[in-house]
Design a protein around this motif. Structure first.
Motif, PDB file in Angstrom:
ATOM      1  N   PHE A  66     -35.899  35.540  36.613  1.00  0.00           N
ATOM      2  CA  PHE A  66     -35.432  35.936  35.281  1.00  0.00           C
ATOM      3  C   PHE A  66     -35.316  34.721  34.362  1.00  0.00           C
ATOM      4  CE2 PHE A  66     -31.781  36.575  32.376  1.00  0.00           C
ATOM      5  CZ  PHE A  66     -32.396  37.489  31.515  1.00  0.00           C
ATOM      6  N   ILE A  67     -34.674  33.662  34.840  1.00  0.00           N
ATOM      7  CA  ILE A  67     -34.473  32.495  33.957  1.00  0.00           C
ATOM      8  C   ILE A  67     -35.825  31.878  33.597  1.00  0.00           C
ATOM      9  CG2 ILE A  67     -34.151  30.571  35.589  1.00  0.00           C
ATOM     10  CD1 ILE A  67     -31.745  29.703  33.913  1.00  0.00           C
ATOM     11  N   SER A  68     -36.797  31.960  34.498  1.00  0.00           N
ATOM     12  CA  SER A  68     -38.092  31.358  34.158  1.00  0.00           C
ATOM     13  C   SER A  68     -38.882  32.235  33.184  1.00  0.00           C
ATOM     14  CB  SER A  68     -38.899  31.023  35.412  1.00  0.00           C
ATOM     15  OG  SER A  68     -39.132  32.185  36.142  1.00  0.00           O
ATOM     16  N   VAL A  69     -38.538  33.525  33.117  1.00  0.00           N
ATOM     17  CA  VAL A  69     -39.199  34.404  32.148  1.00  0.00           C
ATOM     18  C   VAL A  69     -38.601  34.226  30.747  1.00  0.00           C
ATOM     19  CG1 VAL A  69     -39.454  36.848  31.500  1.00  0.00           C
ATOM     20  CG2 VAL A  69     -39.996  36.116  33.813  1.00  0.00           C
ATOM     21  N   VAL A  70     -37.299  33.943  30.675  1.00  0.00           N
ATOM     22  CA  VAL A  70     -36.661  33.894  29.354  1.00  0.00           C
ATOM     23  C   VAL A  70     -36.423  32.485  28.810  1.00  0.00           C
ATOM     24  CG1 VAL A  70     -35.552  36.140  29.650  1.00  0.00           C
ATOM     25  CG2 VAL A  70     -34.305  34.052  30.313  1.00  0.00           C
ATOM     26  N   SER A  71     -36.686  31.464  29.623  1.00  0.00           N
ATOM     27  CA  SER A  71     -36.458  30.102  29.126  1.00  0.00           C
ATOM     28  C   SER A  71     -37.561  29.183  29.612  1.00  0.00           C
ATOM     29  CB  SER A  71     -35.094  29.578  29.613  1.00  0.00           C
ATOM     30  OG  SER A  71     -35.185  29.165  30.963  1.00  0.00           O
ATOM     31  N   GLN A  72     -37.440  27.920  29.242  1.00  0.00           N
ATOM     32  CA  GLN A  72     -38.447  26.947  29.671  1.00  0.00           C
ATOM     33  C   GLN A  72     -38.156  26.433  31.087  1.00  0.00           C
ATOM     34  OE1 GLN A  72     -35.721  26.185  28.220  1.00  0.00           O
ATOM     35  NE2 GLN A  72     -35.162  24.293  29.262  1.00  0.00           N
ATOM     36  N   ALA A  73     -37.014  26.831  31.659  1.00  0.00           N
ATOM     37  CA  ALA A  73     -36.656  26.352  33.005  1.00  0.00           C
ATOM     38  C   ALA A  73     -37.644  26.902  34.030  1.00  0.00           C
ATOM     39  CB  ALA A  73     -35.236  26.786  33.357  1.00  0.00           C
ATOM     40  N   ARG A  74     -38.020  26.097  34.993  1.00  0.00           N
ATOM     41  CA  ARG A  74     -38.983  26.531  36.014  1.00  0.00           C
ATOM     42  C   ARG A  74     -38.444  26.280  37.412  1.00  0.00           C
ATOM     43  NH1 ARG A  74     -40.321  28.918  32.608  1.00  0.00           N
ATOM     44  NH2 ARG A  74     -42.175  28.881  31.288  1.00  0.00           N
ATOM     45  N   PRO A  75     -37.354  26.951  37.769  1.00  0.00           N
ATOM     46  CA  PRO A  75     -36.860  26.760  39.142  1.00  0.00           C
ATOM     47  C   PRO A  75     -37.840  27.387  40.130  1.00  0.00           C
ATOM     48  CG  PRO A  75     -35.649  28.512  38.026  1.00  0.00           C
ATOM     49  CD  PRO A  75     -36.567  27.919  37.006  1.00  0.00           C
ATOM     50  N   LYS A  76     -37.769  26.934  41.342  1.00  0.00           N
ATOM     51  CA  LYS A  76     -38.649  27.480  42.372  1.00  0.00           C
ATOM     52  C   LYS A  76     -38.298  28.952  42.614  1.00  0.00           C
ATOM     53  CE  LYS A  76     -39.880  26.384  47.096  1.00  0.00           C
ATOM     54  NZ  LYS A  76     -39.460  25.582  48.224  1.00  0.00           N
ATOM     55  N   VAL A  77     -39.314  29.764  42.754  1.00  0.00           N
ATOM     56  CA  VAL A  77     -39.126  31.191  43.032  1.00  0.00           C
ATOM     57  C   VAL A  77     -39.815  31.480  44.352  1.00  0.00           C
ATOM     58  CG1 VAL A  77     -39.885  33.491  42.326  1.00  0.00           C
ATOM     59  CG2 VAL A  77     -39.002  31.894  40.611  1.00  0.00           C
ATOM     60  N   ALA A  78     -39.129  32.117  45.286  1.00  0.00           N
ATOM     61  CA  ALA A  78     -39.791  32.462  46.540  1.00  0.00           C
ATOM     62  C   ALA A  78     -39.043  33.587  47.225  1.00  0.00           C
ATOM     63  CB  ALA A  78     -39.870  31.248  47.458  1.00  0.00           C
ATOM     64  N   ASN A  79     -39.779  34.271  48.071  1.00  0.00           N
ATOM     65  CA  ASN A  79     -39.209  35.447  48.705  1.00  0.00           C
ATOM     66  C   ASN A  79     -38.443  35.092  49.983  1.00  0.00           C
ATOM     67  OD1 ASN A  79     -38.640  38.084  49.041  1.00  0.00           O
ATOM     68  ND2 ASN A  79     -40.599  38.657  49.938  1.00  0.00           N
ATOM     69  N   TYR A  80     -37.590  34.132  49.884  1.00  0.00           N
ATOM     70  CA  TYR A  80     -36.679  33.867  51.001  1.00  0.00           C
ATOM     71  C   TYR A  80     -35.343  33.434  50.424  1.00  0.00           C
ATOM     72  CZ  TYR A  80     -38.205  29.025  50.232  1.00  0.00           C
ATOM     73  OH  TYR A  80     -38.514  27.825  49.673  1.00  0.00           O
ATOM     74  N   PRO A  81     -34.259  33.684  51.176  1.00  0.00           N
ATOM     75  CA  PRO A  81     -32.933  33.383  50.626  1.00  0.00           C
ATOM     76  C   PRO A  81     -32.719  31.888  50.416  1.00  0.00           C
ATOM     77  CG  PRO A  81     -32.748  34.427  52.806  1.00  0.00           C
ATOM     78  CD  PRO A  81     -34.195  34.293  52.508  1.00  0.00           C
ATOM     79  N   GLU A 124     -34.084  43.967  25.855  1.00  0.00           N
ATOM     80  CA  GLU A 124     -32.802  44.682  25.759  1.00  0.00           C
ATOM     81  C   GLU A 124     -31.680  43.830  26.349  1.00  0.00           C
ATOM     82  OE1 GLU A 124     -35.634  45.972  26.340  1.00  0.00           O
ATOM     83  OE2 GLU A 124     -35.763  47.671  24.940  1.00  0.00           O
ATOM     84  N   LEU A 125     -31.981  43.222  27.475  1.00  0.00           N
ATOM     85  CA  LEU A 125     -30.954  42.386  28.109  1.00  0.00           C
ATOM     86  C   LEU A 125     -30.603  41.197  27.212  1.00  0.00           C
ATOM     87  CD1 LEU A 125     -29.089  41.454  30.318  1.00  0.00           C
ATOM     88  CD2 LEU A 125     -31.043  40.693  31.654  1.00  0.00           C
ATOM     89  N   LEU A 126     -31.629  40.560  26.653  1.00  0.00           N
ATOM     90  CA  LEU A 126     -31.352  39.413  25.773  1.00  0.00           C
ATOM     91  C   LEU A 126     -30.565  39.854  24.537  1.00  0.00           C
ATOM     92  CD1 LEU A 126     -34.642  37.299  25.957  1.00  0.00           C
ATOM     93  CD2 LEU A 126     -32.489  36.977  27.200  1.00  0.00           C
ATOM     94  N   ASN A 127     -30.909  41.025  23.990  1.00  0.00           N
ATOM     95  CA  ASN A 127     -30.155  41.535  22.837  1.00  0.00           C
ATOM     96  C   ASN A 127     -28.686  41.740  23.198  1.00  0.00           C
ATOM     97  OD1 ASN A 127     -32.439  41.585  21.290  1.00  0.00           O
ATOM     98  ND2 ASN A 127     -32.855  43.775  21.610  1.00  0.00           N
ATOM     99  N   THR A 128     -28.468  42.310  24.364  1.00  0.00           N
ATOM    100  CA  THR A 128     -27.088  42.556  24.802  1.00  0.00           C
ATOM    101  C   THR A 128     -26.339  41.236  24.976  1.00  0.00           C
ATOM    102  OG1 THR A 128     -27.897  44.472  25.965  1.00  0.00           O
ATOM    103  CG2 THR A 128     -25.694  43.728  26.553  1.00  0.00           C
TER     104      THR A 128
END
Ligand SMILES: Nc1nc2c(ncn2[C@@H]2O[C@H](COP(=O)(O)OP(=O)(O)OP(=O)(O)O)[C@@H](O)[C@H]2O)c(=O)[nH]1
Ligand SMILES: [Mg+2]
Length: 339
Positions: free
Chosen positions: A175-190, A322-326
């Motif tokens: 989510f944060i990488s979709v709405v901001s310039q931040a690029r944290p690692k995303v992966a399908n493990y905890p 919608e989420l950003l508007n809220t």
């Protein structure tokens, strides 16, 4: 660069200058009176908040800070000069604690805010000061006082507007990488995210706001399980908490149960969780059908869970606006009430 959010240092304010023992010596005055001046004050240690720093990394390399001595008093009634104070810059959001007493000495929230953390010693009085009618030639003066010495703990609490919390794999980093310039690692493990990440969101014409993506929480986090709660302090001052709950079919336990479990962790951490605005974000809805999403929302409502619930997909961008508007709407109201 590693994110340093804590540091232990020691500070030592300057010693006061000594008072001077001196007598006037002039050509035709054989026994001049006392003329020793006072010592100057030792330098204070002052911490100053600045937005130019964003971590406590500097304190990894330098942990000891000493201010200068005050100048000693001199003859001919000359007082010693006070030492220059030592100014130590820290990032805005730093909380300064005395490790020996546990007292919070300062909570640096404003750019430019300056606080004296260790006081320099007073200068000693020169012998002139001790002259009385019965003691016309004092042969002593005062020592300067010692400067304060303190062991200090620095802790940086990020000042984000919105904090993202949730289980590992909830989709916080995505989510944060979709709405901001931040690029944290995303992966399908905890526990993909090991440190808080900040992102600046520029939405519509509104003022940008800051979101922080925090490492995932699990049951028992407040007791140190998983990453524990040690990063929750970064969410402590956010105006809004977004609690993300994955609706992915891979999840084995019902969304409501997982939600409540994390809520309990948050409640045992925050002093007054009810004062904070909360938004519930159901994620990954591209993986399930709409009925399932609606049923989940209904289930939350029948269990008296209040507040906004927004179902999103970062993959398809559904309801992201919608989420950003809220968020904006709520930030506006919290800004208006807190200012
Ligand atoms: N289909 C789909 N997958 C998603 C969506 N959002 C996240 N994912 C996937 O879910 C997995 C976990 O996502 P992350 O964003 O790393 O989750 P996180 O909450 O940051 O996890 P931790 O850092 O471990 O706490 C990744 O494989 C993502 O690609 C979404 O909207 N749709
Ligand atoms: Mg993550």
């Amino acid at each position: 660069m590693k994110f340093i959010d804590e540091a232990k240092i020691n500070v030592q304010a300057g010693h006061g200058g000594k008072g001077c023992v001196s007598f006037r010596r002039e050509k035709y005055i054989p026994r001049g009176g006392p003329d020793g001046g006072d010592g100057g004050k030792g330098g204070d240690i002052i911490f100053e908040a600045t937005t130019r720093m964003s971590t406590l990394l500097d304190f990894k390399y330098k942990q000891s800070f000493k201010a200068k001595y005050g100048q000693h008093g001199m003859g001919a009634m000359k007082n010693g000069r006070a030492a220059i104070d030592l100014v130590v810059p820290v990032p805005v959001g730093t909380v300064i604690t005395d490790t020996d007493t546990g007292d919070i000495l300062a909570d640096m929230t404003q750019d430019g805010e300056a606080v004296v953390i260790a006081k320099g010693g007073r200068g000693g009085k020169g012998n002139t000061f001790f002259t009385t009618s019965t003691r016309q030639a004092p042969r002593f003066a005062q020592e300067g006082e010692e400067g304060e010495i303190k062991n200090i703990h620095l802790e940086l609490k990020l000042l984000a507007d919105v904090g993202l919390i949730g289980e590992p794999n909830a989709g916080k980093s995505t989510f944060i990488s979709v709405v901001s310039q931040a690029r944290p690692k995303v992966a399908n493990y905890p526990f993909t995210t090991l440190e808080p990440v900040l992102g600046v969101v520029k939405h519509k014409e509104a003022n940008p706001f800051v979101i922080t993506d925090l490492p995932g929480l699990i049951e028992g986090a407040h007791a140190g399980k998983g990453m524990g709660d040690r990063f929750l302090k970064h969410a402590e001052r956010t105006k809004i908490l977004c609690h993300l709950v994955s609706l992915s079919p891979e999840e084995t336990r019902p969304a409501l149960e997982r939600f409540q479990c994390i809520e309990n962790e948050v409640k045992s951490y925050f002093k007054n969780p009810e004062q904070r605005q909360k938004i519930i974000v159901l994620t990954k809805i591209d993986l399930v059908d709409e009925d399932f999403v609606q049923e989940t929302i209904d289930e939350f409502r029948t269990n008296n869970i209040e507040g906004d619930i927004i179902a999103i997909s970062s993959a398809t961008q559904k309801n992201i606006n919608e989420l950003l508007n809220t968020l904006l709407k709520n930030l506006d109201t919290t800004r208006a009430t807190s200012d």
